[in-house]
Design a protein around this motif. Sequence first.
Motif, PDB file in Angstrom:
ATOM      1  N   ALA A  50       0.835  -1.203   0.000  1.00  0.00           N
ATOM      2  CA  ALA A  50       0.000   0.000   0.000  1.00  0.00           C
ATOM      3  C   ALA A  50       0.868   1.251   0.000  1.00  0.00           C
ATOM      4  CB  ALA A  50      -0.924  -0.012   1.219  1.00  0.00           C
ATOM      5  N   TRP A  51       1.959   1.216   0.754  1.00  0.00           N
ATOM      6  CA  TRP A  51       2.844   2.383   0.828  1.00  0.00           C
ATOM      7  C   TRP A  51       3.498   2.654  -0.532  1.00  0.00           C
ATOM      8  CZ3 TRP A  51       8.281   2.820   0.439  1.00  0.00           C
ATOM      9  CH2 TRP A  51       8.801   4.061   0.822  1.00  0.00           C
ATOM     10  N   LYS A  52       3.917   1.620  -1.209  1.00  0.00           N
ATOM     11  CA  LYS A  52       4.567   1.788  -2.506  1.00  0.00           C
ATOM     12  C   LYS A  52       3.607   2.332  -3.561  1.00  0.00           C
ATOM     13  CE  LYS A  52       8.089  -1.804  -1.913  1.00  0.00           C
ATOM     14  NZ  LYS A  52       8.555  -3.154  -2.327  1.00  0.00           N
ATOM     15  N   ARG A  53       2.334   2.046  -3.429  1.00  0.00           N
ATOM     16  CA  ARG A  53       1.356   2.523  -4.407  1.00  0.00           C
ATOM     17  C   ARG A  53       1.092   4.018  -4.280  1.00  0.00           C
ATOM     18  NH1 ARG A  53      -3.905  -1.110  -4.468  1.00  0.00           N
ATOM     19  NH2 ARG A  53      -4.362   0.376  -6.133  1.00  0.00           N
ATOM     20  N   ARG A  54       1.422   4.618  -3.124  1.00  0.00           N
ATOM     21  CA  ARG A  54       1.293   6.053  -2.901  1.00  0.00           C
ATOM     22  C   ARG A  54      -0.131   6.540  -3.170  1.00  0.00           C
ATOM     23  NH1 ARG A  54       4.825   7.995   0.029  1.00  0.00           N
ATOM     24  NH2 ARG A  54       4.934  10.012  -0.997  1.00  0.00           N
ATOM     25  N   GLY A  55      -1.089   5.812  -2.626  1.00  0.00           N
ATOM     26  CA  GLY A  55      -2.480   6.201  -2.776  1.00  0.00           C
ATOM     27  C   GLY A  55      -2.848   7.387  -1.897  1.00  0.00           C
ATOM     28  N   LYS A  56      -4.128   7.782  -1.947  1.00  0.00           N
ATOM     29  CA  LYS A  56      -4.583   8.967  -1.218  1.00  0.00           C
ATOM     30  C   LYS A  56      -4.355   8.846   0.286  1.00  0.00           C
ATOM     31  CE  LYS A  56      -8.155  10.322  -4.562  1.00  0.00           C
ATOM     32  NZ  LYS A  56      -9.626  10.537  -4.755  1.00  0.00           N
ATOM     33  N   SER A  57      -4.586   7.660   0.838  1.00  0.00           N
ATOM     34  CA  SER A  57      -4.434   7.500   2.285  1.00  0.00           C
ATOM     35  C   SER A  57      -2.984   7.678   2.718  1.00  0.00           C
ATOM     36  CB  SER A  57      -4.939   6.122   2.714  1.00  0.00           C
ATOM     37  OG  SER A  57      -6.334   6.011   2.532  1.00  0.00           O
TER      38      SER A  57
END
Length: 303
Positions: free
Chosen positions: A36-43
């Motif tokens: 999730a961190w690598k995807r750099r999403g909104k959260s």
Amino acid sequence: MKDRLSDGLYGAGWATVKKLPEPVAAGLGRRIADLAWKRRGKSVLRLEANLARVVPDATPERLAELSKAGMRSYMRYWMESFRLPVWSKERVERGVDMKGAHHLEEGLAAGRGVVVALPHLANWDLAGAWATRALGVPFTTVAERLKPETLFDRFVAYRESLGMEVLPHTGGSAFGTLARRLRAGGLVCLVADRDLSAAGTEVTFFGATARMPAGPAMLAQQTGALLLPATLWYDGPVMKGRIHPPVEVPDTGTRAEKTSVMTQAVADVFAAGIAEHPEDWHMLQRLWLADLEERPEREGGTA
């Protein structure tokens, strides 16, 4: 479709993760967090923006380190929460080291009722399980209504299985029920670093204005209960915590003025705890008024 998918994923988590060996579940949580961190999403970007206020002198590299650690801490919360219903009293006691518990125990022994206010630090559900299983003290709390309703029902059932009485934040008379519990000498625990009503009390938080719930301070004034801020953090395999001394009701001022002073005092305790352990603050939503003005629509909760 999105709501049904969310409900199904959470249901699968509760059904599956609690059956995994603990080291396997912990490793799975870290892998999901890193992805999730690598995807750099909104959260993740919002978490980083919030951490930039907490650690204003942090370099971009330091913020990235903190947000990665923050996502791992957040997924640890979920992995533990999926497993909490099957944890024994001994496992809960082994996993929690709580300082200042005498403030809570003395307040309850005096029959005054106690309001514990916590931020989104580490695992507030584990802290609740510590109260119900290690101390043997049931308590009442309030939960944000989630969509779909079946997902909200899952969270209610999960927290009730840990010994909590759960009231919905909207659609009922939560404040009146909380006041009755406190007048009867009971315990109320509220996550109180993010206002869900848009009618909270303004506080100065890390040098900027935010709103925090007025409920803890108002309940203490109205019922005579003790108001105890608490902070939590992870330290290796153990979650540590501290129950801080009571926030006193001011002798003078209107109810609104007293509420403002007390809520600011709670915010100051939260800020000190968050500054010491920023990687364990799971604030993936907009909090400060300046950030909310940029995008007025409300973001989802962290349950």
